[in-house]
Design a protein around this motif. Structure first.
Motif, PDB file in Angstrom:
ATOM      1  N   GLY A  52      44.471  37.927  48.235  1.00  0.00           N
ATOM      2  CA  GLY A  52      44.175  36.680  47.555  1.00  0.00           C
ATOM      3  C   GLY A  52      44.450  35.403  48.315  1.00  0.00           C
ATOM      4  O   GLY A  52      44.133  34.316  47.832  1.00  0.00           O
ATOM      5  N   ASP A 101      40.420  37.829  44.288  1.00  0.00           N
ATOM      6  CA  ASP A 101      41.822  38.163  44.083  1.00  0.00           C
ATOM      7  C   ASP A 101      42.684  36.923  43.910  1.00  0.00           C
ATOM      8  O   ASP A 101      43.695  36.949  43.213  1.00  0.00           O
ATOM      9  CB  ASP A 101      42.310  38.980  45.283  1.00  0.00           C
ATOM     10  N   ARG A 103      41.586  34.235  42.453  1.00  0.00           N
ATOM     11  CA  ARG A 103      41.050  33.529  41.277  1.00  0.00           C
ATOM     12  C   ARG A 103      40.247  32.297  41.663  1.00  0.00           C
ATOM     13  O   ARG A 103      40.149  31.335  40.902  1.00  0.00           O
ATOM     14  CB  ARG A 103      42.159  33.135  40.288  1.00  0.00           C
ATOM     15  N   ARG A 104      39.629  32.320  42.837  1.00  0.00           N
ATOM     16  CA  ARG A 104      38.759  31.227  43.286  1.00  0.00           C
ATOM     17  C   ARG A 104      37.317  31.689  43.107  1.00  0.00           C
ATOM     18  O   ARG A 104      36.615  32.035  44.067  1.00  0.00           O
ATOM     19  CB  ARG A 104      39.084  30.865  44.735  1.00  0.00           C
ATOM     20  N   PHE A 105      36.872  31.695  41.875  1.00  0.00           N
ATOM     21  CA  PHE A 105      35.638  32.373  41.540  1.00  0.00           C
ATOM     22  C   PHE A 105      34.382  31.656  42.045  1.00  0.00           C
ATOM     23  O   PHE A 105      33.380  32.309  42.366  1.00  0.00           O
ATOM     24  CB  PHE A 105      35.563  32.598  40.034  1.00  0.00           C
ATOM     25  N   HIS A 141      36.152  40.044  36.112  1.00  0.00           N
ATOM     26  CA  HIS A 141      37.248  39.079  36.025  1.00  0.00           C
ATOM     27  C   HIS A 141      36.803  37.783  35.353  1.00  0.00           C
ATOM     28  O   HIS A 141      37.635  37.070  34.773  1.00  0.00           O
ATOM     29  CB  HIS A 141      37.805  38.789  37.415  1.00  0.00           C
ATOM     30  N   PRO A 292      48.285  35.166  42.685  1.00  0.00           N
ATOM     31  CA  PRO A 292      47.568  34.599  41.538  1.00  0.00           C
ATOM     32  C   PRO A 292      47.291  35.578  40.408  1.00  0.00           C
ATOM     33  O   PRO A 292      47.502  35.250  39.235  1.00  0.00           O
ATOM     34  CB  PRO A 292      46.268  34.077  42.165  1.00  0.00           C
ATOM     35  N   ARG A 293      46.825  36.783  40.727  1.00  0.00           N
ATOM     36  CA  ARG A 293      46.541  37.748  39.668  1.00  0.00           C
ATOM     37  C   ARG A 293      47.828  38.211  38.993  1.00  0.00           C
ATOM     38  O   ARG A 293      47.903  38.303  37.762  1.00  0.00           O
ATOM     39  CB  ARG A 293      45.786  38.958  40.222  1.00  0.00           C
ATOM     40  N   GLY A 296      49.331  35.462  36.783  1.00  0.00           N
ATOM     41  CA  GLY A 296      48.605  35.339  35.522  1.00  0.00           C
ATOM     42  C   GLY A 296      48.971  36.442  34.548  1.00  0.00           C
ATOM     43  O   GLY A 296      49.137  36.206  33.343  1.00  0.00           O
TER      44      GLY A 296
END
Length: 330
Positions: A52, A101, A103-105, A141, A292-293, A296
């Motif tokens: 990530g 991973d 969370r930078r979608f 995700h 990050p994952r 969360g």
């Protein structure tokens, strides 16, 4: 039809990048491909250990650019040129996964577009599988199960997934995790069963791309079944899958161990086992709990703990631990 148009459009862009430059180009050969693949293996290793991080994403994208520079400034056989496209696509798939991973979608979506075009020109079915399988994970995700199932179906329908049981198993296992979001318990059960059957049939001595042999095994199958079980609220099944995954995880899979532990804590909490759940969550190393994952998951775990047992001893222990951890990482 839209997918064919998309690949054609991206392909045209990338082919323009590969136009030869002025001057005498050097000959590119299999040795150059080998060096790129060795660097790809290092990217994979970094991802398994840390996951990530923006640095992994940036490094992978930069290596894709290097592969395309060889396309522009070198001469090569068609086989080697296909290999260069495959290398660039491999690096972009890792950039995409690092973004997912982390969370930078939005960045992951951009990497997907470039990776899919490069993979289509490479003709490499294995890297096409990885990219579309990752696309399914991206949409999972994002909470878009219909898109996730469609993307994962692209991977599962590739010839390599029909030919190689290990690829088939991974496709089915990721389908199970997506079906969990839809609440379809029967589909989850079928997909997990098919994944297990295919994995049992796979000859693990066969030479395969490094990225799948370093990542997918019984531990990962159980991890995906764990995710599906949690989505369905089947906490006893989730705990069983979690324990099996943790027992089988290879030592270098530190990020995966932290994610599985966070899910185990959630499964224990779902069964009302508050203190064991808190103990499990607290076993996650502090340097991995900020992933990050994982972060969360732990935030959601804390919120659920406060909902079901705000006045409990376990909740007080978790609150104190979280405050202390926050001060230590500030």
């Amino acid at each position: 039809m839209r997918r064919r148009q998309f690949i054609a459009a991206v392909g045209g862009t990338t082919l323009a990048m590969a136009a030869p430059s002025a001057g005498l180009p050097r000959r590119i050969g299999s040795g150059d491909i080998g060096q790129l693949n060795a660097r790809f293996a290092k990217v994979i290793a970094s991802d398994h250990q840390y996951g990530g991080r923006r640095s992994i994403e940036s490094r992978a994208a930069a290596l894709a650019d290097e592969a395309m520079e060889l396309q522009r400034h070198g001469t090569a056989s068609q086989r080697v040129r296909s290999g260069l496209y495959a290398c660039a696509a491999s690096f972009m798939s890792s950039a995409m996964w690092a973004a997912i991973d982390g969370r930078r979608f939005a960045a992951a979506q951009q990497h997907l577009e470039r990776a899919a075009g490069l993979a289509a020109m490479s003709g490499d079915a294995a890297i096409q599988f990885r990219i579309w399988s990752h696309a399914g994970s991206l949409y999972r995700h994002l909470g878009r199960p219909a898109d996730a199932l469609a993307a994962n179906d692209v991977a599962r329908n590739l010839p390599i997934a029909r030919r190689d049981p290990l690829f088939a198993s991974l496709g089915h296992a990721r389908h199970a995790a997506i079906h969990g979001l839809t609440g379809d318990a029967n589909a989850v059960r079928r997909s997990v069963g098919r994944a297990q059957d295919a994995l049992d049939r796979a000859d693990l001595e066969v030479t395969r791309p490094f990225w799948i042999t370093a990542h997918y095994d019984q531990a990962e199958l159980d991890s995906l079944a764990l995710a599906a079980s949690l989505s369905l609220g089947r906490y006893e099944d989730a705990e069983a899958h979690a324990h099996r995954s943790l027992a089988l995880l290879r030592p270098h899979m530190q990020r995966s161990r932290a994610i599985t532990s966070a899910r185990l804590a959630r499964a224990q909490l779902g069964q009302g086992d508050l203190e064991p759940a808190v103990a499990t969550a607290m076993e996650i190393p502090p340097d991995l709990s900020v992933h990050p994952r994982v972060a969360g998951m732990l935030d959601r775990f804390g919120a659920s703990l406060r909902t079901v047992g705000s006045d409990s001893r376990a909740a007080r222990i978790w609150t104190d631990y979280s405050h202390d951890k926050g001060r230590s990482t500030a």
